[in-house]
Design a protein around this motif. Structure first.
Motif, PDB file in Angstrom:
ATOM      1  N   GLU A  21       0.926  -1.376   0.092  1.00 23.45           N
ATOM      2  CA  GLU A  21      -0.090   0.038   0.050  1.00 23.45           C
ATOM      3  C   GLU A  21       0.713   1.441  -0.007  1.00 23.45           C
ATOM      4  N   LYS A  64       2.606   1.901  -3.424  1.00 28.75           N
ATOM      5  CA  LYS A  64       1.408   2.293  -4.267  1.00 28.75           C
ATOM      6  C   LYS A  64       1.477   3.843  -4.315  1.00 28.75           C
ATOM      7  N   SER A  65       1.061   4.120  -2.811  1.00 26.85           N
ATOM      8  CA  SER A  65       0.666   5.533  -2.708  1.00 26.85           C
ATOM      9  C   SER A  65       1.862   6.506  -2.477  1.00 26.85           C
ATOM     10  N   ALA A 105       5.377   8.340  -3.267  1.00 26.16           N
ATOM     11  CA  ALA A 105       6.091   8.884  -4.262  1.00 26.16           C
ATOM     12  C   ALA A 105       7.559   7.931  -4.439  1.00 26.16           C
ATOM     13  N   THR A 106       8.122   7.914  -5.688  1.00 23.19           N
ATOM     14  CA  THR A 106       9.287   7.085  -6.048  1.00 23.19           C
ATOM     15  C   THR A 106      10.257   7.987  -6.792  1.00 23.19           C
ATOM     16  N   LYS A 123      12.019   4.446  -2.964  1.00 20.40           N
ATOM     17  CA  LYS A 123      10.414   4.359  -2.899  1.00 20.40           C
ATOM     18  C   LYS A 123       9.768   4.612  -1.623  1.00 20.40           C
ATOM     19  N   TYR A 140       1.020  12.321  -4.431  1.00 21.82           N
ATOM     20  CA  TYR A 140       0.761  10.647  -4.259  1.00 21.82           C
ATOM     21  C   TYR A 140       0.784  10.104  -5.629  1.00 21.82           C
ATOM     22  N   SER A 141       1.586   8.923  -5.327  1.00 16.92           N
ATOM     23  CA  SER A 141       2.037   7.708  -6.262  1.00 16.92           C
ATOM     24  C   SER A 141       2.985   8.369  -7.401  1.00 16.92           C
ATOM     25  N   GLN A 142       3.581   9.574  -7.390  1.00 13.84           N
ATOM     26  CA  GLN A 142       4.392  10.347  -8.203  1.00 13.84           C
ATOM     27  C   GLN A 142       5.449   9.876  -8.376  1.00 13.84           C
ATOM     28  N   ARG A 161       8.048   5.712 -15.796  1.00 11.21           N
ATOM     29  CA  ARG A 161       7.290   5.977 -14.603  1.00 11.21           C
ATOM     30  C   ARG A 161       6.449   4.450 -14.741  1.00 11.21           C
ATOM     31  N   ARG A 221       5.633   1.708 -11.957  1.00 10.38           N
ATOM     32  CA  ARG A 221       4.312   1.437 -11.602  1.00 10.38           C
ATOM     33  C   ARG A 221       3.927  -0.040 -11.919  1.00 10.38           C
TER      34      ARG A 221
END
Length: 321
Positions: free
Chosen positions: A9, A12-13, A15-16, A45, A78-80, A105, A109
């Protein structure tokens, strides 16, 4: 230990920060955390959304000597996925073309890089928030990054397009960019410095990493100028001297809050934190001088009559608690 579902979770939520082709032994940092690059490292991550400071220092092949730190602020969503690639010639992280960035990107993901990404240590996030809670995306854009070439033109990047303006015609402030001490020795020529600061400036000027002014454009952040004395027409010289001796900091703070920060103490404290982080993590001498000027101004406000000034000083004390 974090369970697998919770970790997934957060991946996924969060940023990386995908960092490609970074040489082994390079030091990579984010906020208060530092990583030493190994052969499999490709980034970080699970980064909490919000403002972060990314910094790095290139190394010799044996990992025994390091260059001065270069850093930059990011406002992660979020998730960027933020993608940077190592430029071997310049020894710095650079952006990749938009189409290429989008492919990376999607790969992130799809978890193609997951085993090569180090996790952000969430147990240290509270420390970072205490250091940066007043810094916003607006703060980063306001303080921004300046490049001035030899002809006196100001250069900055905006939406991937390079702009050049003559200083006298400048109408817009530049947006954020790299912070590094490498280009800073020429900026402090007209700045009042202590004996120790003069020694540091001389060491920087003579450093093998220091970049000659004629080789690179001048760089710096768009810090708010902090005047050292009060100038006012229509009063006697004795009154002016007394004003500068007894109430200088209070008068200057009240003026700065209204004129340069629109009455917002949060903007002033955001700049204070920005400068502190830039010199603490980024080792920027220019940032240290700005932080010192702001702290000296705030701590000198013994007669802060204006409610916003009192509030600002109280918040500074809370930050230092």
């Amino acid at each position: 230990m974090m369970d697998a579902d919770k970790a997934l979770e957060l991946v996924k939520s969060g940023a990386t920060l995908l960092l490609l082709d970074v040489p082994q032994y390079t030091l990579i940092g984010i906020d208060t955390q530092v990583f030493s690059v190994g052969p499999a490292f490709k980034g970080i991550k699970m980064i909490p959304p919000g403002v972060h400071f990314v910094f790095y220092s290139s190394s010799t092949r044996d990992g025994k000597e390091f260059s001065p730190i270069t850093g930059f602020f990011i406002d992660a969503g979020y998730s960027q996925v933020v993608v940077r690639m190592w430029d071997q010639q310049e020894e710095r992280l650079i952006k990749v073309p938009e189409e290429e960035e989008e492919r990376y990107r999607q790969a992130v993901r799809s978890f193609e890089f997951d085993k090569h990404l180090g996790p952000y240590d969430l147990s240290l996030y509270a420390d970072w928030k205490r250091l940066s809670n007043y810094i916003t995306k607006s703060t980063i854009e306001q303080l921004g990054f300046i490049e001035m070439d030899s002809c006196g033109c100001l250069r900055f990047q905006c939406s991937g397009i390079s702009h050049v303006f003559h200083v006298a015609l400048l109408m817009f402030k530049p947006i954020g960019g790299e912070i590094t001490v490498t280009y800073e020795h020429g900026m402090l020529k007209n700045t009042c410095k202590s004996a120790m600061e003069r020694v540091l400036d001389e060491q920087l000027r003579n450093s093998k990493f220091s970049s000659p002014a004629e080789k690179h454009p001048k760089r710096g952040c768009y810090y708010t100028p902090i005047p050292r004395i009060i100038k006012r027409k229509g009063i006697e010289s004795e009154q002016l001297t007394s004003l500068n001796l007894d109430k200088a900091s209070t008068e200057l703070l009240e003026t700065l809050l209204v004129k340069d920060y629109g009455g917002s103490e949060e903007l002033l404290l955001g700049e204070l934190q920005f400068a502190f982080i830039a010199f603490l993590m980024g080792q920027s001498l220019e940032a240290f001088m700005q932080w010192k000027s702001l702290v000296s101004l705030l701590l000198g406000c013994t007669e802060a009559n204006h409610s916003s000034c009192q509030s600002t000083v109280c918040k500074l004390e809370e930050l230092n608690a």
